[in-house]
Design a protein around this motif. Structure first.
Motif, PDB file in Angstrom:
ATOM      1  N   GLY A  75       0.870  -1.166   0.051  1.00 53.53           N
ATOM      2  CA  GLY A  75      -0.141   0.057   0.030  1.00 53.53           C
ATOM      3  C   GLY A  75       0.819   1.252   0.036  1.00 53.53           C
ATOM      4  N   ALA A  76       2.118   1.137   0.314  1.00 58.62           N
ATOM      5  CA  ALA A  76       3.015   2.359   0.310  1.00 58.62           C
ATOM      6  C   ALA A  76       3.281   2.781  -1.188  1.00 58.62           C
ATOM      7  N   GLU A  77       3.348   3.979  -1.488  1.00 56.33           N
ATOM      8  CA  GLU A  77       3.380   4.747  -2.838  1.00 56.33           C
ATOM      9  C   GLU A  77       5.036   4.906  -3.089  1.00 56.33           C
ATOM     10  N   CYS A  78       5.671   4.258  -3.752  1.00 60.34           N
ATOM     11  CA  CYS A  78       7.069   4.313  -4.312  1.00 60.34           C
ATOM     12  C   CYS A  78       6.935   5.723  -4.843  1.00 60.34           C
ATOM     13  N   MET A  79       7.827   6.600  -4.917  1.00 57.97           N
ATOM     14  CA  MET A  79       7.814   7.872  -5.645  1.00 57.97           C
ATOM     15  C   MET A  79       8.830   7.698  -6.901  1.00 57.97           C
ATOM     16  N   ALA A  80       9.683   6.406  -7.128  1.00 61.01           N
ATOM     17  CA  ALA A  80      10.398   6.274  -8.187  1.00 61.01           C
ATOM     18  C   ALA A  80      11.493   7.416  -8.155  1.00 61.01           C
ATOM     19  N   CYS A  81      12.016   7.687  -6.902  1.00 57.76           N
ATOM     20  CA  CYS A  81      12.835   8.919  -6.858  1.00 57.76           C
ATOM     21  C   CYS A  81      14.589   8.318  -7.087  1.00 57.76           C
ATOM     22  N   LEU A  82      14.406   6.953  -6.996  1.00 58.31           N
ATOM     23  CA  LEU A  82      15.683   6.193  -7.170  1.00 58.31           C
ATOM     24  C   LEU A  82      16.618   6.306  -6.096  1.00 58.31           C
ATOM     25  N   GLN A  83      16.453   6.921  -4.864  1.00 58.51           N
ATOM     26  CA  GLN A  83      17.256   7.167  -3.636  1.00 58.51           C
ATOM     27  C   GLN A  83      17.617   5.720  -3.323  1.00 58.51           C
TER      28      GLN A  83
ATOM     29  N   ASN B  66       4.240  -1.763 -11.444  1.00 62.08           N
ATOM     30  CA  ASN B  66       3.141  -2.954 -11.357  1.00 62.08           C
ATOM     31  C   ASN B  66       2.106  -3.018 -12.468  1.00 62.08           C
ATOM     32  N   LYS B  67       1.232  -3.943 -12.585  1.00 59.46           N
ATOM     33  CA  LYS B  67       0.259  -3.724 -13.564  1.00 59.46           C
ATOM     34  C   LYS B  67      -0.782  -2.500 -13.647  1.00 59.46           C
ATOM     35  N   ALA B  68      -0.784  -1.889 -12.543  1.00 65.73           N
ATOM     36  CA  ALA B  68      -1.449  -0.562 -12.491  1.00 65.73           C
ATOM     37  C   ALA B  68      -0.863   0.597 -13.098  1.00 65.73           C
ATOM     38  N   GLY B  69       0.551   0.185 -13.283  1.00 67.08           N
ATOM     39  CA  GLY B  69       1.531   1.250 -13.817  1.00 67.08           C
ATOM     40  C   GLY B  69       2.150   2.092 -12.598  1.00 67.08           C
ATOM     41  N   GLU B  70       1.998   1.768 -11.430  1.00 68.83           N
ATOM     42  CA  GLU B  70       2.656   2.480 -10.328  1.00 68.83           C
ATOM     43  C   GLU B  70       4.005   1.968 -10.329  1.00 68.83           C
ATOM     44  N   ALA B  71       4.876   2.687  -9.540  1.00 70.55           N
ATOM     45  CA  ALA B  71       6.326   2.636  -9.169  1.00 70.55           C
ATOM     46  C   ALA B  71       6.244   1.534  -8.281  1.00 70.55           C
ATOM     47  N   LYS B  72       7.154   0.550  -8.218  1.00 71.94           N
ATOM     48  CA  LYS B  72       7.070  -0.689  -7.395  1.00 71.94           C
ATOM     49  C   LYS B  72       8.734  -1.074  -7.273  1.00 71.94           C
TER      50      LYS B  72
ATOM     51  N   LYS C 182      16.809   2.531   4.686  1.00 68.34           N
ATOM     52  CA  LYS C 182      17.010   3.823   5.323  1.00 68.34           C
ATOM     53  C   LYS C 182      16.822   5.049   4.598  1.00 68.34           C
ATOM     54  N   VAL C 183      17.178   5.102   3.477  1.00 77.00           N
ATOM     55  CA  VAL C 183      17.073   6.337   2.563  1.00 77.00           C
ATOM     56  C   VAL C 183      15.575   6.496   1.798  1.00 77.00           C
ATOM     57  N   CYS C 184      14.692   5.545   1.861  1.00 74.91           N
ATOM     58  CA  CYS C 184      13.589   5.729   1.401  1.00 74.91           C
ATOM     59  C   CYS C 184      12.205   6.658   1.971  1.00 74.91           C
ATOM     60  N   GLU C 185      12.261   7.806   1.459  1.00 78.97           N
ATOM     61  CA  GLU C 185      11.480   8.987   2.221  1.00 78.97           C
ATOM     62  C   GLU C 185       9.984   8.599   2.043  1.00 78.97           C
ATOM     63  N   ALA C 186       9.433   7.835   1.098  1.00 79.36           N
ATOM     64  CA  ALA C 186       8.156   7.234   1.108  1.00 79.36           C
ATOM     65  C   ALA C 186       7.703   6.219   1.996  1.00 79.36           C
ATOM     66  N   GLY C 187       8.885   5.691   2.748  1.00 78.65           N
ATOM     67  CA  GLY C 187       8.643   4.421   3.670  1.00 78.65           C
ATOM     68  C   GLY C 187       7.965   3.349   2.943  1.00 78.65           C
TER      69      GLY C 187
END
Length: 74
Positions: free
Chosen positions: A9-17, A42-48, A60-65
């Motif tokens: 359920g968390a939204e990856c921002m695809a920031c590549l950190q 993913n299948k819905a086109g969301e970053a994963k 540790k660096v994932c700002e989106a959690g």
């Protein structure tokens, strides 16, 4: 061995950190192809992110959690 997981359920921002942290930890340079973690869609086109189960620098660096690490392992 540390257990890493993508948070449901968390939204990856695809920031590549996370990708940068992994690449720099092991190869001392930012190169997307050298990272053990890759960010896809993913299948819905969301970053994963697709994570390995090793050092935890990506969590540790994932700002989106979007990546977590089990503190009981390691």
């Amino acid at each position: 061995m540390k257990k890493l997981a993508v948070v449901k359920g968390a939204e990856c921002m695809a920031c590549l950190q996370c990708v940068q942290a992994c690449s720099e930890a092991f190869y001392k340079e930012f190169d997307v192809t050298l990272s053990a973690i890759q960010v896809g869609t993913n299948k819905a086109g969301e970053a994963k992110p697709a994570v390995c189960i090793q050092c935890g620098k990506c969590a540790k660096v994932c700002e989106a959690g979007a990546i977590t690490q089990n503190p009981k392992t390691g």
